[in-house]
Design a protein around this motif. Structure first.
Motif, PDB file in Angstrom:
ATOM      1  N   HIS A  98     -32.780  39.876 -11.558  1.00  0.00           N
ATOM      2  CA  HIS A  98     -33.227  40.230 -12.905  1.00  0.00           C
ATOM      3  C   HIS A  98     -32.678  39.232 -13.920  1.00  0.00           C
ATOM      4  O   HIS A  98     -31.477  38.939 -13.926  1.00  0.00           O
ATOM      5  N   LEU A  99     -33.566  38.742 -14.752  1.00  0.00           N
ATOM      6  CA  LEU A  99     -33.191  37.832 -15.844  1.00  0.00           C
ATOM      7  C   LEU A  99     -33.450  38.575 -17.147  1.00  0.00           C
ATOM      8  O   LEU A  99     -34.588  38.970 -17.436  1.00  0.00           O
ATOM      9  N   VAL A 100     -32.394  38.808 -17.922  1.00  0.00           N
ATOM     10  CA  VAL A 100     -32.477  39.697 -19.091  1.00  0.00           C
ATOM     11  C   VAL A 100     -32.072  38.943 -20.353  1.00  0.00           C
ATOM     12  O   VAL A 100     -31.069  38.231 -20.374  1.00  0.00           O
ATOM     13  N   THR A 101     -32.862  39.135 -21.412  1.00  0.00           N
ATOM     14  CA  THR A 101     -32.526  38.530 -22.704  1.00  0.00           C
ATOM     15  C   THR A 101     -32.845  39.490 -23.830  1.00  0.00           C
ATOM     16  O   THR A 101     -33.743  40.327 -23.722  1.00  0.00           O
ATOM     17  N   ASN A 102     -32.085  39.373 -24.913  1.00  0.00           N
ATOM     18  CA  ASN A 102     -32.401  40.143 -26.108  1.00  0.00           C
ATOM     19  C   ASN A 102     -33.428  39.425 -26.969  1.00  0.00           C
ATOM     20  O   ASN A 102     -33.934  39.968 -27.950  1.00  0.00           O
ATOM     21  N   GLY A 103     -33.754  38.171 -26.607  1.00  0.00           N
ATOM     22  CA  GLY A 103     -34.763  37.404 -27.331  1.00  0.00           C
ATOM     23  C   GLY A 103     -36.175  37.770 -26.892  1.00  0.00           C
ATOM     24  O   GLY A 103     -36.369  38.673 -26.074  1.00  0.00           O
ATOM     25  N   SER A 104     -37.148  37.043 -27.424  1.00  0.00           N
ATOM     26  CA  SER A 104     -38.554  37.312 -27.119  1.00  0.00           C
ATOM     27  C   SER A 104     -39.148  36.142 -26.344  1.00  0.00           C
ATOM     28  O   SER A 104     -38.982  34.981 -26.713  1.00  0.00           O
ATOM     29  N   LEU A 105     -39.851  36.457 -25.273  1.00  0.00           N
ATOM     30  CA  LEU A 105     -40.537  35.420 -24.510  1.00  0.00           C
ATOM     31  C   LEU A 105     -41.835  35.045 -25.203  1.00  0.00           C
ATOM     32  O   LEU A 105     -42.563  35.917 -25.691  1.00  0.00           O
ATOM     33  N   SER A 106     -42.141  33.745 -25.248  1.00  0.00           N
ATOM     34  CA  SER A 106     -43.433  33.331 -25.788  1.00  0.00           C
ATOM     35  C   SER A 106     -44.527  33.695 -24.801  1.00  0.00           C
ATOM     36  O   SER A 106     -44.274  33.921 -23.616  1.00  0.00           O
ATOM     37  N   ALA A 107     -45.749  33.751 -25.271  1.00  0.00           N
ATOM     38  CA  ALA A 107     -46.861  34.281 -24.478  1.00  0.00           C
ATOM     39  C   ALA A 107     -47.120  33.485 -23.206  1.00  0.00           C
ATOM     40  O   ALA A 107     -47.476  34.055 -22.163  1.00  0.00           O
ATOM     41  N   THR A 150     -29.068  35.817 -27.475  1.00  0.00           N
ATOM     42  CA  THR A 150     -29.307  34.833 -28.529  1.00  0.00           C
ATOM     43  C   THR A 150     -28.972  35.458 -29.867  1.00  0.00           C
ATOM     44  O   THR A 150     -29.119  36.677 -30.048  1.00  0.00           O
ATOM     45  N   ILE A 151     -28.520  34.630 -30.810  1.00  0.00           N
ATOM     46  CA  ILE A 151     -28.164  35.159 -32.131  1.00  0.00           C
ATOM     47  C   ILE A 151     -29.280  34.925 -33.145  1.00  0.00           C
ATOM     48  O   ILE A 151     -29.128  35.231 -34.308  1.00  0.00           O
ATOM     49  N   ASN A 152     -30.391  34.347 -32.696  1.00  0.00           N
ATOM     50  CA  ASN A 152     -31.533  34.164 -33.594  1.00  0.00           C
ATOM     51  C   ASN A 152     -32.726  34.928 -33.041  1.00  0.00           C
ATOM     52  O   ASN A 152     -32.626  35.633 -32.036  1.00  0.00           O
ATOM     53  N   SER A 153     -33.846  34.809 -33.667  1.00  0.00           N
ATOM     54  CA  SER A 153     -35.023  35.592 -33.292  1.00  0.00           C
ATOM     55  C   SER A 153     -35.819  34.953 -32.165  1.00  0.00           C
ATOM     56  O   SER A 153     -36.810  35.507 -31.698  1.00  0.00           O
ATOM     57  N   GLY A 154     -35.400  33.776 -31.720  1.00  0.00           N
ATOM     58  CA  GLY A 154     -36.141  33.086 -30.676  1.00  0.00           C
ATOM     59  C   GLY A 154     -35.733  33.537 -29.292  1.00  0.00           C
ATOM     60  O   GLY A 154     -35.094  34.566 -29.101  1.00  0.00           O
ATOM     61  N   SER A 155     -36.104  32.720 -28.298  1.00  0.00           N
ATOM     62  CA  SER A 155     -35.766  33.032 -26.923  1.00  0.00           C
ATOM     63  C   SER A 155     -34.911  31.927 -26.335  1.00  0.00           C
ATOM     64  O   SER A 155     -35.210  30.747 -26.524  1.00  0.00           O
ATOM     65  N   PRO A 156     -33.877  32.294 -25.587  1.00  0.00           N
ATOM     66  CA  PRO A 156     -33.068  31.277 -24.906  1.00  0.00           C
ATOM     67  C   PRO A 156     -33.720  30.824 -23.607  1.00  0.00           C
ATOM     68  O   PRO A 156     -33.153  30.014 -22.889  1.00  0.00           O
ATOM     69  N   LEU A 157     -34.924  31.343 -23.316  1.00  0.00           N
ATOM     70  CA  LEU A 157     -35.583  31.064 -22.044  1.00  0.00           C
ATOM     71  C   LEU A 157     -36.831  30.198 -22.213  1.00  0.00           C
ATOM     72  O   LEU A 157     -37.887  30.478 -21.643  1.00  0.00           O
ATOM     73  N   SER A 158     -36.731  29.155 -23.010  1.00  0.00           N
ATOM     74  CA  SER A 158     -37.857  28.215 -23.117  1.00  0.00           C
ATOM     75  C   SER A 158     -37.998  27.457 -21.801  1.00  0.00           C
ATOM     76  O   SER A 158     -37.100  27.478 -20.946  1.00  0.00           O
ATOM     77  N   ASP A 159     -39.114  26.762 -21.633  1.00  0.00           N
ATOM     78  CA  ASP A 159     -39.434  26.150 -20.338  1.00  0.00           C
ATOM     79  C   ASP A 159     -38.388  25.139 -19.864  1.00  0.00           C
ATOM     80  O   ASP A 159     -38.214  24.939 -18.661  1.00  0.00           O
ATOM     81  N   ARG A 160     -37.711  24.482 -20.789  1.00  0.00           N
ATOM     82  CA  ARG A 160     -36.706  23.486 -20.393  1.00  0.00           C
ATOM     83  C   ARG A 160     -35.326  23.842 -20.957  1.00  0.00           C
ATOM     84  O   ARG A 160     -34.535  22.979 -21.319  1.00  0.00           O
ATOM     85  N   SER A 161     -35.068  25.130 -20.994  1.00  0.00           N
ATOM     86  CA  SER A 161     -33.785  25.599 -21.511  1.00  0.00           C
ATOM     87  C   SER A 161     -32.729  25.599 -20.409  1.00  0.00           C
ATOM     88  O   SER A 161     -33.027  25.768 -19.224  1.00  0.00           O
TER      89      SER A 161
END
Length: 390
Positions: free
Chosen positions: A98-107, A60-71
């Motif tokens: 393995h599922l890898v992202t540079n973003g951050s997962l929400s809690a 992802t190019i922003n600070s969020g996560s590309p792995l939201s629940d309905r992404s």
């Protein structure tokens, strides 16, 4: 001029896969045979026991996560892995996912719950949650949901147990570069340079294989060979950087009892030669300490260097002792001159004369407990024994 964020995102995702593959290669243990890029998955790790790790990378190019629940990223990944299992059910027995992202997962996101399902009981809870979400998916996700629905309850539960999700994996290096043991002895800037060069090599190698219609995989052996060659080049550069000027203000009278100085006495060298020898000896000694402190030269390399120095001396001594000089002292002076005029090398880098000469004198040094390895006077061994009585 507008920017095509979709295209730029795809480009970054493509680069991220190569960084992840490079990071995996740096990480790989002896059980890893090869690592693929865009082969059976974004990145794949192939082990010597036949097992595999299939990795999906989501940048992802922003600070969020590309792995939201309905992404799309999350559901497309589950769809890809479901298709794999439907096509070859036995894959689940020998594969980690393995599922890898540079973003951050929400809690409290679904991806985090999938990651936390480490046994059959917790996997069932997450499985039922996924099955409950599928009928409510928006239109673009429906095809992914249909594929996942084709898995049996047991297959979906087993897949969930086998999935590990990694977040905050650096977008620059595919992971924490400071955790790579292979680079631990290098300073931060050098680590980045080494990683970038190996990543570029991985890209070129994969491109060559694709163009040759071969599997796009890098063997661990090939990666290690390339990395060792790069280490040798870098180490050579660091050797030169660590060789520093030496303090010339030395009282040579303090070294009159040293073995290598006595050797020079036996062949009657003048005071200037003696002073230069002492300075070179101390400079070489100081440099070797710096090399050791900076992990620039291994003990194995230094031992080989000493063997090379001894061979240089053996050749010089044979030439000198064959000469028809009237005295043994003159033969010794010739042996000294022929030895010290030779260039010496570490990692194919020529050493400065002061370092070469200083290391020759280090081999000529002796104490009561230690005999000299080389010498100048034709009878240096017997002379050294006679001058080391306690």
């Amino acid at each position: 001029m507008s920017t095509d964020h979709s295209a730029s995102g795809q480009a970054l995702g493509y680069v991220y896969q190569f960084d992840r593959a490079t990071y995996r290669l740096f990480q790989s243990g002896v059980d890893v045979l090869e690592i693929g890029v865009e082969d059976i998955d974004d990145v794949s790790v192939h082990l010597d026991n036949g097992n595999e790790i299939r990795e999906q990378d989501k940048s992802t190019i922003n600070s969020g996560s590309p792995l939201s629940d309905r992404s799309v990223a999350l559901w497309k990944t589950l769809h890809i892995w479901a298709e794999t299992i439907l096509g070859s059910p036995s894959v689940i027995d020998t594969t980690e996912f393995h599922l890898v992202t540079n973003g951050s997962l929400s809690a409290n996101c679904l991806a985090r719950r999938i990651n936390g399902a480490a046994d059959a009981k917790t996997a069932v809870v997450v499985r039922d949650e996924i099955k409950g979400i599928i009928p409510t998916l928006r239109d673009d996700l429906v095809p992914y949901g249909k594929t996942i629905s084709k898995l049996s309850d047991e297959q979906l539960s087993n897949l969930i147990v086998k999935i590990t999700v990694f977040d905050k994996m650096s977008s620059k290096f595919g992971g924490n570069i400071d955790e790579l043991q292979a680079l631990r002895v290098f300073e931060p800037g050098m680590k980045v340079g080494l990683f970038d060069q190996m990543s570029s090599w991985v890209k070129r190698k994969i491109r060559e294989q694709v163009e040759s219609r071969k599997q796009p995989r890098i063997t661990r052996a090939d990666f290690d060979k390339e990395l060792q060659g790069l280490f040798r080049k870098v180490t050579v550069a660091r050797l030169s950087a660590i060789i520093e000027p030496f303090d010339m203000d030395v009282d040579i009278s303090e070294y009159e009892s040293h073995g290598f100085v006595k050797q020079l006495d036996w062949i009657n060298v003048d005071e200037d030669v003696m002073r230069e020898a002492i300075l070179n000896f101390l400079h070489a000694q100081d440099t070797r300490i710096k090399w050791s402190d900076n992990n620039a030269v291994s003990e194995t390399t230094l031992l080989q260097y000493e063997k090379d120095l001894k061979k240089c001396w053996e050749t010089a001594s044979r030439r000198a002792y064959r000469q028809p000089f009237p005295t043994e002292e003159l033969k010794g002076q010739e042996c000294l001159d022929l030895t010290l005029e030779q260039n010496t090398f570490i990692h194919n880098e020529i050493m400065p004369k002061s370092i070469s000469c200083g290391n020759f004198h280090a081999l000529a040094h002796f104490t009561y407990e230690q005999e000299p390895v080389i010498g100048w006077h034709p009878r240096f061994k017997s002379l050294s024994k006679g001058s080391t009585k306690p």
